[in-house]
Design a protein around this motif. Structure first.
Motif, PDB file in Angstrom:
ATOM      1  N   LEU B  31      16.422  14.881 -39.076  1.00 51.05           N
ATOM      2  CA  LEU B  31      15.287  15.968 -38.249  1.00 51.05           C
ATOM      3  C   LEU B  31      14.018  15.506 -38.107  1.00 51.05           C
ATOM      4  CD1 LEU B  31      16.074  19.222 -40.241  1.00 51.05           C
ATOM      5  CD2 LEU B  31      16.711  18.478 -38.223  1.00 51.05           C
ATOM      6  N   ILE B  32      13.688  14.397 -38.871  1.00 50.40           N
ATOM      7  CA  ILE B  32      12.242  13.772 -38.416  1.00 50.40           C
ATOM      8  C   ILE B  32      12.144  13.347 -36.945  1.00 50.40           C
ATOM      9  CG2 ILE B  32      10.409  12.126 -38.865  1.00 50.40           C
ATOM     10  CD1 ILE B  32      10.972  12.564 -42.039  1.00 50.40           C
ATOM     11  N   PRO B  33      13.114  12.417 -36.381  1.00 55.70           N
ATOM     12  CA  PRO B  33      12.872  11.805 -35.181  1.00 55.70           C
ATOM     13  C   PRO B  33      13.079  13.004 -34.237  1.00 55.70           C
ATOM     14  CG  PRO B  33      14.961  11.023 -36.569  1.00 55.70           C
ATOM     15  CD  PRO B  33      14.120  11.896 -37.409  1.00 55.70           C
ATOM     16  N   LEU B  34      14.078  13.885 -34.332  1.00 55.32           N
ATOM     17  CA  LEU B  34      13.984  14.986 -33.394  1.00 55.32           C
ATOM     18  C   LEU B  34      12.642  15.868 -33.364  1.00 55.32           C
ATOM     19  CD1 LEU B  34      17.769  16.360 -33.504  1.00 55.32           C
ATOM     20  CD2 LEU B  34      16.514  15.108 -31.790  1.00 55.32           C
ATOM     21  N   ALA B  35      12.126  16.108 -34.431  1.00 55.51           N
ATOM     22  CA  ALA B  35      11.115  16.901 -34.746  1.00 55.51           C
ATOM     23  C   ALA B  35       9.783  16.236 -33.767  1.00 55.51           C
ATOM     24  CB  ALA B  35      10.616  17.211 -36.124  1.00 55.51           C
ATOM     25  N   GLU B  36       9.963  14.902 -34.263  1.00 61.92           N
ATOM     26  CA  GLU B  36       8.720  14.124 -33.480  1.00 61.92           C
ATOM     27  C   GLU B  36       8.781  13.886 -31.911  1.00 61.92           C
ATOM     28  OE1 GLU B  36       7.192  10.697 -35.241  1.00 61.92           O
ATOM     29  OE2 GLU B  36       7.523  11.373 -37.240  1.00 61.92           O
ATOM     30  N   LEU B 190      11.937   4.216 -36.695  1.00 66.78           N
ATOM     31  CA  LEU B 190      12.796   3.213 -37.292  1.00 66.78           C
ATOM     32  C   LEU B 190      12.097   2.560 -38.474  1.00 66.78           C
ATOM     33  CD1 LEU B 190      14.537   1.752 -34.433  1.00 66.78           C
ATOM     34  CD2 LEU B 190      15.452   3.250 -36.154  1.00 66.78           C
ATOM     35  N   THR B 191      10.803   2.070 -38.094  1.00 70.66           N
ATOM     36  CA  THR B 191       9.968   1.237 -39.226  1.00 70.66           C
ATOM     37  C   THR B 191       9.723   2.176 -40.274  1.00 70.66           C
ATOM     38  OG1 THR B 191       8.582   0.316 -37.352  1.00 70.66           O
ATOM     39  CG2 THR B 191       7.827   0.257 -39.605  1.00 70.66           C
ATOM     40  N   MET B 192       9.577   3.578 -40.153  1.00 69.78           N
ATOM     41  CA  MET B 192       9.195   4.343 -41.221  1.00 69.78           C
ATOM     42  C   MET B 192      10.555   4.584 -42.017  1.00 69.78           C
ATOM     43  SD  MET B 192       6.839   5.744 -42.376  1.00 69.78           S
ATOM     44  CE  MET B 192       6.831   6.187 -44.298  1.00 69.78           C
ATOM     45  N   THR B 193      11.521   4.945 -41.444  1.00 65.07           N
ATOM     46  CA  THR B 193      12.785   5.351 -41.828  1.00 65.07           C
ATOM     47  C   THR B 193      13.634   4.135 -42.930  1.00 65.07           C
ATOM     48  OG1 THR B 193      13.840   5.759 -40.274  1.00 65.07           O
ATOM     49  CG2 THR B 193      13.133   7.556 -41.328  1.00 65.07           C
ATOM     50  N   MET B 194      13.602   3.288 -42.032  1.00 59.87           N
ATOM     51  CA  MET B 194      14.386   2.131 -42.369  1.00 59.87           C
ATOM     52  C   MET B 194      13.679   1.266 -43.462  1.00 59.87           C
ATOM     53  SD  MET B 194      17.144   1.848 -40.663  1.00 59.87           S
ATOM     54  CE  MET B 194      17.125   3.621 -40.589  1.00 59.87           C
ATOM     55  N   ALA B 195      12.572   0.983 -43.290  1.00 57.92           N
ATOM     56  CA  ALA B 195      11.714   0.101 -44.409  1.00 57.92           C
ATOM     57  C   ALA B 195      11.611   0.972 -45.800  1.00 57.92           C
ATOM     58  CB  ALA B 195      10.302  -0.056 -44.055  1.00 57.92           C
ATOM     59  N   LEU B 196      11.324   2.222 -45.428  1.00 59.81           N
ATOM     60  CA  LEU B 196      11.381   3.138 -46.796  1.00 59.81           C
ATOM     61  C   LEU B 196      12.601   3.293 -47.431  1.00 59.81           C
ATOM     62  CD1 LEU B 196       8.904   4.427 -48.265  1.00 59.81           C
ATOM     63  CD2 LEU B 196       9.483   6.613 -46.842  1.00 59.81           C
ATOM     64  N   MET B 197      13.456   3.653 -46.721  1.00 62.11           N
ATOM     65  CA  MET B 197      14.956   3.784 -47.252  1.00 62.11           C
ATOM     66  C   MET B 197      15.484   2.787 -48.019  1.00 62.11           C
ATOM     67  SD  MET B 197      15.632   6.873 -46.692  1.00 62.11           S
ATOM     68  CE  MET B 197      17.280   7.015 -47.305  1.00 62.11           C
ATOM     69  N   THR B 198      15.301   1.555 -47.510  1.00 65.22           N
ATOM     70  CA  THR B 198      15.898   0.267 -48.355  1.00 65.22           C
ATOM     71  C   THR B 198      14.680  -0.190 -49.276  1.00 65.22           C
ATOM     72  OG1 THR B 198      14.807  -0.886 -46.425  1.00 65.22           O
ATOM     73  CG2 THR B 198      17.248  -0.535 -46.522  1.00 65.22           C
ATOM     74  N   GLY B 199      13.359   0.159 -48.863  1.00 61.08           N
ATOM     75  CA  GLY B 199      12.471  -0.297 -49.993  1.00 61.08           C
ATOM     76  C   GLY B 199      12.664   0.630 -51.351  1.00 61.08           C
ATOM     77  N   PHE B 269      16.030  -5.323 -34.103  1.00 55.08           N
ATOM     78  CA  PHE B 269      14.690  -4.496 -34.631  1.00 55.08           C
ATOM     79  C   PHE B 269      14.912  -3.879 -36.175  1.00 55.08           C
ATOM     80  CE2 PHE B 269      11.506  -1.217 -35.413  1.00 55.08           C
ATOM     81  CZ  PHE B 269      10.464  -1.847 -35.411  1.00 55.08           C
ATOM     82  N   ILE B 270      16.214  -3.268 -36.196  1.00 60.63           N
ATOM     83  CA  ILE B 270      16.669  -2.369 -37.467  1.00 60.63           C
ATOM     84  C   ILE B 270      16.915  -3.539 -38.476  1.00 60.63           C
ATOM     85  CG2 ILE B 270      18.435  -1.226 -38.267  1.00 60.63           C
ATOM     86  CD1 ILE B 270      19.025   0.407 -35.830  1.00 60.63           C
ATOM     87  N   ALA B 271      17.418  -4.546 -38.047  1.00 61.52           N
ATOM     88  CA  ALA B 271      17.832  -5.486 -39.112  1.00 61.52           C
ATOM     89  C   ALA B 271      16.685  -6.254 -39.579  1.00 61.52           C
ATOM     90  CB  ALA B 271      18.735  -6.764 -38.404  1.00 61.52           C
ATOM     91  N   THR B 272      15.505  -6.430 -38.889  1.00 61.39           N
ATOM     92  CA  THR B 272      14.486  -6.984 -39.219  1.00 61.39           C
ATOM     93  C   THR B 272      13.619  -6.008 -40.216  1.00 61.39           C
ATOM     94  OG1 THR B 272      14.084  -8.173 -36.930  1.00 61.39           O
ATOM     95  CG2 THR B 272      11.966  -7.992 -38.319  1.00 61.39           C
ATOM     96  N   THR B 273      13.602  -4.619 -39.883  1.00 59.75           N
ATOM     97  CA  THR B 273      12.935  -3.882 -40.624  1.00 59.75           C
ATOM     98  C   THR B 273      13.621  -3.528 -42.002  1.00 59.75           C
ATOM     99  OG1 THR B 273      12.477  -2.703 -38.602  1.00 59.75           O
ATOM    100  CG2 THR B 273      11.754  -1.410 -40.406  1.00 59.75           C
ATOM    101  N   LEU B 274      14.932  -3.563 -41.917  1.00 58.04           N
ATOM    102  CA  LEU B 274      15.754  -3.398 -43.134  1.00 58.04           C
ATOM    103  C   LEU B 274      15.472  -4.642 -44.089  1.00 58.04           C
ATOM    104  CD1 LEU B 274      19.111  -2.264 -41.918  1.00 58.04           C
ATOM    105  CD2 LEU B 274      17.419  -0.916 -43.144  1.00 58.04           C
ATOM    106  N   SER B 275      15.437  -5.730 -43.575  1.00 57.97           N
ATOM    107  CA  SER B 275      15.254  -7.139 -44.455  1.00 57.97           C
ATOM    108  C   SER B 275      13.698  -6.969 -45.138  1.00 57.97           C
ATOM    109  CB  SER B 275      15.151  -8.232 -43.572  1.00 57.97           C
ATOM    110  OG  SER B 275      16.134  -8.428 -42.558  1.00 57.97           O
ATOM    111  N   LEU B 276      12.964  -6.192 -44.284  1.00 56.10           N
ATOM    112  CA  LEU B 276      11.469  -6.240 -44.858  1.00 56.10           C
ATOM    113  C   LEU B 276      11.593  -5.110 -45.830  1.00 56.10           C
ATOM    114  CD1 LEU B 276       8.281  -6.634 -44.577  1.00 56.10           C
ATOM    115  CD2 LEU B 276       8.577  -4.276 -43.384  1.00 56.10           C
ATOM    116  N   GLY B 277      12.333  -4.077 -45.966  1.00 53.39           N
ATOM    117  CA  GLY B 277      12.616  -3.088 -46.733  1.00 53.39           C
ATOM    118  C   GLY B 277      13.177  -3.323 -48.067  1.00 53.39           C
ATOM    119  N   MET B 278      14.210  -4.277 -48.123  1.00 61.78           N
ATOM    120  CA  MET B 278      15.078  -5.001 -49.129  1.00 61.78           C
ATOM    121  C   MET B 278      13.965  -5.886 -49.827  1.00 61.78           C
ATOM    122  SD  MET B 278      17.740  -3.633 -49.428  1.00 61.78           S
ATOM    123  CE  MET B 278      18.239  -4.839 -50.892  1.00 61.78           C
ATOM    124  N   THR B 279      13.072  -6.531 -49.088  1.00 64.01           N
ATOM    125  CA  THR B 279      12.220  -7.525 -49.793  1.00 64.01           C
ATOM    126  C   THR B 279      11.013  -6.598 -50.732  1.00 64.01           C
ATOM    127  OG1 THR B 279      12.669  -9.278 -48.113  1.00 64.01           O
ATOM    128  CG2 THR B 279      10.643  -9.350 -49.290  1.00 64.01           C
TER     129      THR B 279
END
Ligand SMILES: Nc1ncnc2c1ncn2[C@@H]1O[C@H](COP(=O)(O)OP(=O)(O)O)[C@@H](O)[C@H]1O
Ligand SMILES: [Mg+2]
Lengths: 308, 374
Positions: B31-36, B190-199, B269-279
């Motif tokens: 919903l967040i992406p759609l809302a935005e 993508l930055t927000m959800t990917m980094a946060l979810m994996t974080g 970009f997704i892979a980059t952000t996810l790696s960041l989240g994992m780290t």
């Protein structure tokens, strides 16, 4: 290889911020043995068990587990060991079946689906297979946890206070299961606070603030303690004070309406305790010292040892 | 190091089940992406009218008055009055007016003589969306009926005498067009959800105590990390598709370049952000810390990547910091592909920094992953 012990450690130590949680422990556990770990909270039981399965790195001493070095070969050890944590640590938001299935995948269990189904059946979990783990009661969680760490048929089971908060019937069944596994050759190291469970172990170790203060079979330990116990029937709190003053008495413990009077000097106790009891109109009887009497005495002796 | 497909799949599958049980999070992710998009999208589509305007009337002749009247009639310009040059500048500076119209000396005379006098239209383009439609309207004014009627010396065939309007955009010379919002949103969401979810993924295990169980199994750090990342790649792609569909069909944002290339860049970009989240989740001790670190990364990403402020308009040091952030390069890539149809060769200077960022971050993540509870 048959004669090699399942676990052998020497001088094994672990410190947390300078304080020894496990202090230079030497211990050998044989294959197929049920080995009990006792000791008050904070005595280092969990820390010791975690070092055995590679979750903590020892900072002193050495040891091997199932023929693998504790530090260098933690990965090989993990494959062959089933570890049940003190706190329930499976996934609350997975169902019983999903938890087992996941654990099965992590260990690469062959014919996983069948193995899971069989385990569900033999542990009576089949009816609850689709329940979320979070919704299970304590006894069922414990069963699930045991089932999960047995799924890959480990050679060694490390069980950290597995029966805490579990009702007596479930505990009894649990111990039957441990003995069955033991006859199959599985080695079991189990920590507990219950004396009746301690008596069900082949051998025991008692820990106090990181030190191994005694180990051996229940009888050995009672022997080592060398204590004599008199049971005074009908003694109440009022009588305690009188016995506390009696020469030779080192420990008093109430059990229902009986008072256990314990000491190390059998002769001294024999001359003073029965006469004291008669003076109070009570009946004194010499009894077999219990494991608990022995532990209480050993604990106190350890606490009073000269500082090293 | 050995890699077991069993364990990798197991971890990914478990993560999926857990995600699917967590309805609230799942709902937010969709919903967040759609809302935005709709929020920003309607901002794109809205046509602000009656923008405050002042006139610097150096020649109060009838031709000038006719032009100003035509601006007023268009509905986009709200003529607040006539001021001198200095005051006009001050008003624009303070943001009290959106436009300053300057009619040159001898406008009328030059017009009649056919000398093409130049009207200067200064715009406060801080928010390009606000002025965009007004500027578009004024360029059509030339042929408006009122201008034709009132302008002296119109030719009999209906063309007004030649004059020029020079538009000067202040504060935002790069003119971020309305369409630029969509690439920006892609990156930010993508930055927000990917980094946060994996974080949160790993710290959650630690907080719930399940990490001890995971550690006691033969699963390796690499298997755990990659297994946990994979489901979120799928989620990221769903988000991107939703945003693109909304942008294309609800707001008619053009998609000029190759969709394949676009999705390739998005995956990177997704892979980059996810790696960041994992780290982040290996470094953080609990979920709160993971959240804080993510926001600490998120803020400069928004501010210095060119999403909020035009990149070339930022001070040098800010540009340097911005160049280290994946979002900066992602924005250039997506704008290039979506709006200009740029190809991979042209985009390479912004592709390799993403790879580099990912490599560094993964290395840190694997180094800091705790194999024990020490
Ligand atoms: N991760 C840790 N960090 C710091 N101190 C710890 C940690 N784990 C255990 N300890 C300390 O080590 C001692 C032994 O703890 P533990 O092994 O959990 O005992 P037990 O399991 O017998 O209750 C305690 O004093 C405890 O506070
Ligand atoms: Mg413990």
């Amino acid at each position: 290889m048959v004669t090699a012990p399942a676990i052998t450690v020497s001088g094994l130590s672990k410190h947390f911020s300078g304080k020894a949680a496990v202090n230079a422990i030497d211990l050998t556990i044989h294959h197929g043995e049920i080995y009990g770990f006792l000791g008050p909270n904070g005595s280092g039981k969990t820390t010791f068990i975690r070092m055995l399965c590679g979750l903590l790195t020892p900072d002193g001493g050495s040891g091997s587990c199932l023929g693998h070095d504790l530090v260098r070969e933690a990965r090989q050890i993990k494959r062959k060991v089933g570890y049940m944590t003190q706190r329930f640590s499976l996934w609350d938001d997975l169902t019983v079946r999903e938890n087992l299935d996941f654990v099965g995948r992590l260990y690469g269990v062959r014919q996983r689906r069948d193995a899971v189904t069989n385990t569900l059946r033999s542990y009576g979990l089949a009816d609850r297979a689709e329940h979320l783990a979070a919704t299970l009661s304590g006894g069922w969680k414990q069963r699930l946890a045991l089932a999960a760490c047995l799924l890959h048929r480990p050679q060694l089971l490390l069980l950290d206070e597995p029966t805490a908060g579990v009702d007596p019937t479930a505990r009894r069944e649990f111990w039957e299961e441990l003995h069955r596994l033991s006859t199959e050759g599985v080695t079991v190291l189990v920590s507990t606070h219950y004396m009746d469970e301690a008596e069900r172990c082949h051998r025991l170790a008692y820990l106090a603030d990181g030190h191994l203060i005694v180990h051996g079979s229940a009888d050995d330990i009672i022997q080592t303690a060398g204590v004599t116990t008199w049971v005074i029937q009908g003694a109440t709190a009022v009588h305690r004070a009188a016995f506390a003053q009696t020469p030779g008495v080192t420990e008093l413990a109430s059990f229902g309406n009986a008072l256990h009077v314990t000491g190390r000097d059998a002769g001294c106790l024999a001359t003073h305790v029965p006469s004291q009891a008669r003076a109070l109109g009570l009946d004194a009887r010499l009894a077999e010292p219990s494991l608990e009497d022995a532990f209480v005495y050993l604990m106190r002796r350890h606490a009073q040892r000269p500082p090293t | 190091m050995s890699f077991s497909l069993h364990r990798f799949v197991g971890i990914a599958y478990k993560e999926l089940i857990q995600l699917q049980r967590d309805r609230l999070t799942l709902g937010m992710i969709i919903l967040i992406p759609l809302a935005e998009v709709f929020l920003f999208g309607y901002a794109i589509n809205s046509e602000p009218k009656h923008l405050p305007t002042v006139v610097v009337m150096s020649d109060p002749g009838p031709a000038a008055r006719a032009y100003v009247e035509a601006l007023r009639v268009s509905g986009y310009f709200d003529i607040k009055g006539t001021v001198d040059e200095r005051e006009a500048e001050a008003l624009l500076d303070r943001g009290d007016v959106q436009f300053v119209v300057t009619l040159p000396i001898n406008f009328h005379r030059d017009l009649v003589r056919g000398l093409r006098p130049t009207i200067i239209l200064e715009a406060d383009a801080t928010d390009p969306m606000t002025v965009g439609s007004a500027l578009a309207v004024q360029s059509g004014l030339r042929s408006s009926s009122s201008l034709l009627r009132d302008m002296p010396a119109s030719t009999p065939d209906g063309t007004p005498p030649p004059f020029d309007v020079r538009v000067l955009r202040h504060y935002n010379p790069e003119i971020i067009s309305a369409y630029n919002i969509v690439p920006g949103l892609l990156g930010v969401i993508l930055t927000m959800t990917m980094a946060l979810m994996t974080g949160l993924a790993m710290t959650r295990e630690r907080e719930r105590g399940t990490f001890e169980n995971l550690l006691s199994t033969p699963a390796t750090p690499f298997e755990v990390m990659t297994g946990k990342i994979v489901p979120y790649i799928g989620i990221g792609l769903v988000q991107v598709t939703l945003i693109l569909l909304a942008a294309r069909y609800a707001f008619e944002v053009p998609i000029v370049g190759s969709l394949l290339l676009l999705y390739g860049v998005v995956l990177l970009f997704i892979a980059t952000t996810l790696s960041l989240g994992m780290t982040i989740s290996s470094v953080a001790r609990n979920q709160l810390q993971a959240m804080q670190i993510t926001f600490f990364y998120f803020l400069p990403s928004i501010l210095l990547s060119g999403f909020v402020f035009p990149f070339r308009g930022m001070p040098e040091w800010a540009q340097d910091v911005g160049s280290l952030l994946p979002l900066t390069h992602f924005l250039v890539l997506v704008r290039g592909i979506l709006l200009k149809g740029a190809g991979p060769a042209l985009l390479w200077p912004h592709i390799w920094p993403l790879f580099a960022f990912m490599a560094v971050v993964l290395l840190i993540g694997l180094k800091t992953y705790r194999r024990t509870l020490d």
